[in-house]
Motif scaffolding. Sequence first.
Motif, PDB file in Angstrom:
ATOM      1  N   ILE A  10       1.132  -1.001   0.345  1.00  0.00           N
ATOM      2  CA  ILE A  10       0.050   0.052  -0.185  1.00  0.00           C
ATOM      3  C   ILE A  10       0.914   1.488  -0.016  1.00  0.00           C
ATOM      4  CG2 ILE A  10      -1.670   1.603   1.338  1.00  0.00           C
ATOM      5  CD1 ILE A  10      -2.786  -1.373   2.465  1.00  0.00           C
ATOM      6  N   MET A  11       1.522   1.733   0.707  1.00  0.00           N
ATOM      7  CA  MET A  11       2.860   1.941   0.571  1.00  0.00           C
ATOM      8  C   MET A  11       3.496   2.941  -0.701  1.00  0.00           C
ATOM      9  SD  MET A  11       4.330   5.028   2.889  1.00  0.00           S
ATOM     10  CE  MET A  11       4.332   3.859   4.851  1.00  0.00           C
ATOM     11  N   GLU A  12       3.937   1.083  -1.141  1.00  0.00           N
ATOM     12  CA  GLU A  12       3.914   1.918  -2.235  1.00  0.00           C
ATOM     13  C   GLU A  12       3.456   2.504  -3.079  1.00  0.00           C
ATOM     14  OE1 GLU A  12       6.081  -1.223  -5.826  1.00  0.00           O
ATOM     15  OE2 GLU A  12       7.006  -1.915  -3.898  1.00  0.00           O
ATOM     16  N   GLY A  13       2.246   1.669  -3.122  1.00  0.00           N
ATOM     17  CA  GLY A  13       0.922   2.585  -4.381  1.00  0.00           C
ATOM     18  C   GLY A  13       0.946   3.663  -3.746  1.00  0.00           C
ATOM     19  N   ASN A  68      -3.531  15.356  -1.697  1.00  0.00           N
ATOM     20  CA  ASN A  68      -1.910  15.528  -1.159  1.00  0.00           C
ATOM     21  C   ASN A  68      -1.894  15.180  -0.015  1.00  0.00           C
ATOM     22  OD1 ASN A  68      -0.474  15.119  -3.405  1.00  0.00           O
ATOM     23  ND2 ASN A  68       0.146  16.921  -3.314  1.00  0.00           N
ATOM     24  N   ASP A  69      -3.020  16.107   0.855  1.00  0.00           N
ATOM     25  CA  ASP A  69      -2.879  16.341   2.845  1.00  0.00           C
ATOM     26  C   ASP A  69      -3.284  15.257   2.811  1.00  0.00           C
ATOM     27  OD1 ASP A  69      -1.514  18.666   2.603  1.00  0.00           O
ATOM     28  OD2 ASP A  69      -3.886  19.737   2.515  1.00  0.00           O
ATOM     29  N   LYS A  70      -4.427  14.666   2.168  1.00  0.00           N
ATOM     30  CA  LYS A  70      -4.903  13.438   2.899  1.00  0.00           C
ATOM     31  C   LYS A  70      -3.826  12.035   3.090  1.00  0.00           C
ATOM     32  CE  LYS A  70      -9.980  14.294   2.762  1.00  0.00           C
ATOM     33  NZ  LYS A  70     -11.593  14.305   1.675  1.00  0.00           N
ATOM     34  N   LEU A  71      -2.885  11.942   1.652  1.00  0.00           N
ATOM     35  CA  LEU A  71      -2.209  11.039   1.499  1.00  0.00           C
ATOM     36  C   LEU A  71      -1.269  10.811   1.778  1.00  0.00           C
ATOM     37  CD1 LEU A  71      -2.371  10.203  -2.822  1.00  0.00           C
ATOM     38  CD2 LEU A  71      -3.239   9.162  -1.227  1.00  0.00           C
ATOM     39  N   PHE A  72      -0.470  12.229   2.606  1.00  0.00           N
ATOM     40  CA  PHE A  72       0.670  11.905   2.972  1.00  0.00           C
ATOM     41  C   PHE A  72       0.345  11.795   5.066  1.00  0.00           C
ATOM     42  CE2 PHE A  72       2.681  14.586   0.147  1.00  0.00           C
ATOM     43  CZ  PHE A  72       3.714  14.051   0.059  1.00  0.00           C
ATOM     44  N   LYS A  73      -0.993  12.282   4.988  1.00  0.00           N
ATOM     45  CA  LYS A  73      -1.447  11.247   6.387  1.00  0.00           C
ATOM     46  C   LYS A  73      -1.550  10.574   6.364  1.00  0.00           C
ATOM     47  CE  LYS A  73      -3.344  15.884   7.755  1.00  0.00           C
ATOM     48  NZ  LYS A  73      -5.080  16.718   7.761  1.00  0.00           N
ATOM     49  N   PHE A  74      -2.448   9.427   5.849  1.00  0.00           N
ATOM     50  CA  PHE A  74      -2.414   8.427   5.693  1.00  0.00           C
ATOM     51  C   PHE A  74      -1.061   7.446   5.345  1.00  0.00           C
ATOM     52  CE2 PHE A  74      -3.030   4.359   2.866  1.00  0.00           C
ATOM     53  CZ  PHE A  74      -4.392   3.037   3.728  1.00  0.00           C
ATOM     54  N   LYS A  75       0.133   7.909   5.018  1.00  0.00           N
ATOM     55  CA  LYS A  75       1.396   7.911   4.683  1.00  0.00           C
ATOM     56  C   LYS A  75       1.792   7.623   6.448  1.00  0.00           C
ATOM     57  CE  LYS A  75       4.203   8.102   2.067  1.00  0.00           C
ATOM     58  NZ  LYS A  75       5.723   9.110   1.629  1.00  0.00           N
ATOM     59  N   GLU A  76       1.356   8.403   7.478  1.00  0.00           N
ATOM     60  CA  GLU A  76       2.240   8.628   8.376  1.00  0.00           C
ATOM     61  C   GLU A  76       1.228   7.678   9.253  1.00  0.00           C
ATOM     62  OE1 GLU A  76       1.825  12.259   9.877  1.00  0.00           O
ATOM     63  OE2 GLU A  76       2.956  13.120   8.902  1.00  0.00           O
ATOM     64  N   LYS A  77      -0.042   7.093   9.182  1.00  0.00           N
ATOM     65  CA  LYS A  77      -0.889   6.213   9.969  1.00  0.00           C
ATOM     66  C   LYS A  77       0.462   4.986   9.313  1.00  0.00           C
ATOM     67  CE  LYS A  77      -4.867   4.537  10.687  1.00  0.00           C
ATOM     68  NZ  LYS A  77      -6.951   4.820  10.184  1.00  0.00           N
ATOM     69  N   ILE A  78       0.019   5.122   8.389  1.00  0.00           N
ATOM     70  CA  ILE A  78       0.759   3.174   8.067  1.00  0.00           C
ATOM     71  C   ILE A  78       1.960   3.051   8.314  1.00  0.00           C
ATOM     72  CG2 ILE A  78      -1.304   3.296   6.260  1.00  0.00           C
ATOM     73  CD1 ILE A  78       0.502   2.719   4.318  1.00  0.00           C
ATOM     74  N   SER A  79       2.874   3.704   8.149  1.00  0.00           N
ATOM     75  CA  SER A  79       4.227   3.818   8.259  1.00  0.00           C
ATOM     76  C   SER A  79       4.846   4.008  10.261  1.00  0.00           C
ATOM     77  CB  SER A  79       4.821   4.803   7.632  1.00  0.00           C
ATOM     78  OG  SER A  79       4.756   5.873   8.445  1.00  0.00           O
ATOM     79  N   ALA A  80       3.705   4.369  11.090  1.00  0.00           N
ATOM     80  CA  ALA A  80       4.080   4.140  12.503  1.00  0.00           C
ATOM     81  C   ALA A  80       3.368   2.569  13.331  1.00  0.00           C
ATOM     82  CB  ALA A  80       2.642   5.267  13.161  1.00  0.00           C
TER      83      ALA A  80
END
Length: 156
Positions: free
Chosen positions: A58-61, A144-156
């Motif tokens: 998911i992160m890669e996508g 962009n804002d939503k995707l960056f927040k989502f990235k932070e969530k799944i990488s935590a």
Amino acid sequence: MYKKLLAVFLVSFFILAGFSFIPTDINVDEIIVYTEEVTVNSEVFLQDTQNNSSDATIMEGVNTVLATIEALKDVVEQSPDESKEIIKRGKKLDEDWELIEKKVEDAYPEDYTNIEESLYPLIDAAQSEKPNNDVLKKLITEVNDKLFKFKEKISA
């Protein structure tokens, strides 16, 4: 399943056979419980590894989608009259999102809904015959804002 049971049996057998020549007080029930705990813990580890693998996919996508949005943003800002190029980037964005859409929806349903509230309007706006650059800029920022927040969530 049978392989695991066979492995547990063989390990138990060899442990018991090895200890049968040594005079000690060994509780066979403890050995079996211990072996079962190892099996359960390995299954939990395997499941956790699979979840992390899915998050990595998911992160890669998401990174691919963000790169496509950045390319769209560059066209909108630098060549706002290039409708064909904007439409091309909109189609690419749709294709890139489609690759991870189901995984995101299954693993993170609330985030999926949140992202799609802005993403699909962006895809639609980018693929229209005469793209509205003001609308595109606004939606690009939102997504962009939503995707960056989502990235932070799944990488935590």
